[in-house]
Enzyme design. Structure first.
Site, PDB file in Angstrom:
ATOM      1  N   GLU A  47       0.837  -1.200   0.000  1.00 31.74           N
ATOM      2  CA  GLU A  47       0.000   0.000   0.000  1.00 31.74           C
ATOM      3  C   GLU A  47       0.872   1.250   0.000  1.00 31.74           C
ATOM      4  OE1 GLU A  47      -2.942   0.309   3.017  1.00 31.74           O
ATOM      5  OE2 GLU A  47      -3.794  -1.683   2.639  1.00 31.74           O
ATOM      6  N   GLN A 105      -3.055   0.253 -25.229  1.00 30.06           N
ATOM      7  CA  GLN A 105      -4.355  -0.428 -25.176  1.00 30.06           C
ATOM      8  C   GLN A 105      -5.463   0.600 -25.379  1.00 30.06           C
ATOM      9  OE1 GLN A 105      -4.816  -3.400 -22.037  1.00 30.06           O
ATOM     10  NE2 GLN A 105      -2.606  -3.353 -21.666  1.00 30.06           N
ATOM     11  N   LYS A 202       5.639  -4.384 -41.683  1.00 31.12           N
ATOM     12  CA  LYS A 202       5.845  -5.405 -40.657  1.00 31.12           C
ATOM     13  C   LYS A 202       4.536  -6.111 -40.368  1.00 31.12           C
ATOM     14  CE  LYS A 202       5.027  -2.580 -36.534  1.00 31.12           C
ATOM     15  NZ  LYS A 202       5.598  -2.010 -35.298  1.00 31.12           N
ATOM     16  N   THR A 235      10.999  -3.103 -26.012  1.00 30.64           N
ATOM     17  CA  THR A 235      12.080  -4.096 -25.972  1.00 30.64           C
ATOM     18  C   THR A 235      13.101  -3.874 -27.080  1.00 30.64           C
ATOM     19  OG1 THR A 235      10.870  -5.668 -27.365  1.00 30.64           O
ATOM     20  CG2 THR A 235      10.539  -5.818 -24.976  1.00 30.64           C
TER      21      THR A 235
END
Length: 326
Positions: A47, A105, A202, A235
């Site tokens: 917390e 997202q 791609k 990455t």
């Protein structure tokens, strides 16, 4: 604490979470003010506790928080800071998230998927934020997720002006790593003097995260310096693969330019070994020493964010910072 003040009843306060205090300090110095003293720590079970060291009643509070890994912890800390300022009677609270969390997202690619970027906007609003400021959102539609003003800042002027000094006298092509960022590549091409465009085709398996396969390059790259642009490097697999494709297609050299250096493992090694002349990023996210390498250049985004904060505080125009061309 030194405060910017437009009038007796309007004062600016800068607060920061623990994710990237160096950037927050740079912004404060650009504004000629100091950061709000904050107490923040974690309980044994994870917390998060925060408390401001001074009153923020009636003040215009800007809460700065970057979102490196562990992203969820930093997001939760920022939400708790917003809630604490709201309950302390701040006049207005602006969330400053240089790297917007969950930005990838932003839509449903398949059935039963969440739209997490919208959820984050709802969380900011529920916590008590009245305004959001961010740099180079992954997609422009994220601006519509927040029910209030969104200041979308652009790093293109900063990055392109630097790269112009690195390619002076050379034949240049701006290359998008995929078709989805061609519009951004056009803005880059204009900033660099109307140079040609290219893009790398791609494919991506939606069921496998952080993995895309670069295939072919479209555009005139032979014998030219390619400026390979993207909004973020995670990455580093996609961008490193694109460098190899461009080199195989005859590119003289490749300079990588990206706003957000996420640099999840093994990005630093991939970028260092991919053959690019230089990798240019901003400091919207902290980059620890172990993830820095010889060809890496980090430009400070602090002056841009500071100017935007000043415009918001003074009820000016954030759009004017970009001269209408971003």
């Amino acid at each position: 604490m030194t405060e910017l003040s437009r009038s007796e009843d309007k004062r600016l306060v800068l607060a920061t979470g623990r994710a990237h205090p160096e950037l927050a300090q740079e912004i404060a110095e650009e504004l000629g003010t100091e950061l709000l003293p904050m107490s923040a720590y974690d309980f044994a079970n994870g917390e998060i506790y925060v408390r401001s060291g001074e009153s923020v009643r009636g003040k215009d509070v800007f809460i700065i928080q970057s979102h490196p890994a562990p992203l969820n912890n930093h997001l939760m800390e920022q939400l708790i800071m917003v809630d604490s300022m709201k309950r302390a009677s701040a006049r207005r609270i602006t969330v400053v998230s240089p790297f917007y969390p969950y930005a990838r997202q932003d839509k449903k690619g398949r059935g039963r998927e969440p739209i997490s970027a919208r959820l984050v906007a709802d969380l900011y609003k529920t916590a008590g934020a009245s305004r959001v400021m961010s740099v180079d959102l992954h997609t422009a539609q994220i601006q519509g997720f927040f029910d209030g003003p969104v200041d979308h800042l652009f790093a293109i002027p900063l990055l392109a002006d630097y790269i112009r000094t690195r390619v002076e006298g050379e034949e240049v092509t701006v290359v998008s790593p995929d078709t989805g960022r061609v519009r951004v590549a056009e803005q880059w091409a204009d900033r660099l003097g109307g140079v040609p465009l290219g893009f790398v085709h791609k494919s991506r398996d939606l069921t496998v995260p952080n993995k895309a396969e670069s295939k072919t390059v479209v555009g005139d790259v032979e014998g030219r310096v390619c400026v390979l642009i993207d909004d973020m490097i995670d990455t580093g697999g996609t961008i490193a693969g694109a460098v190899r494709i461009l080199k195989d297609a005859g590119a003289k050299d490749v300079i990588i330019a990206a706003t957000h250096a996420v640099f999840s493992e093994p990005a630093a090694q991939r970028l260092s070994d991919c053959g690019a002349r230089e990798v240019v990023v901003t400091n919207t996210l902290p980059i620890p020493e172990e993830k820095r390498f010889e060809s890496l250049t980090v430009l400070s985004i602090a002056p841009l964010i500071a100017r935007a904060i000043r415009e918001v505080f003074e009820d000016g125009s954030v759009t004017s910072l970009f001269d209408g061309d971003a």
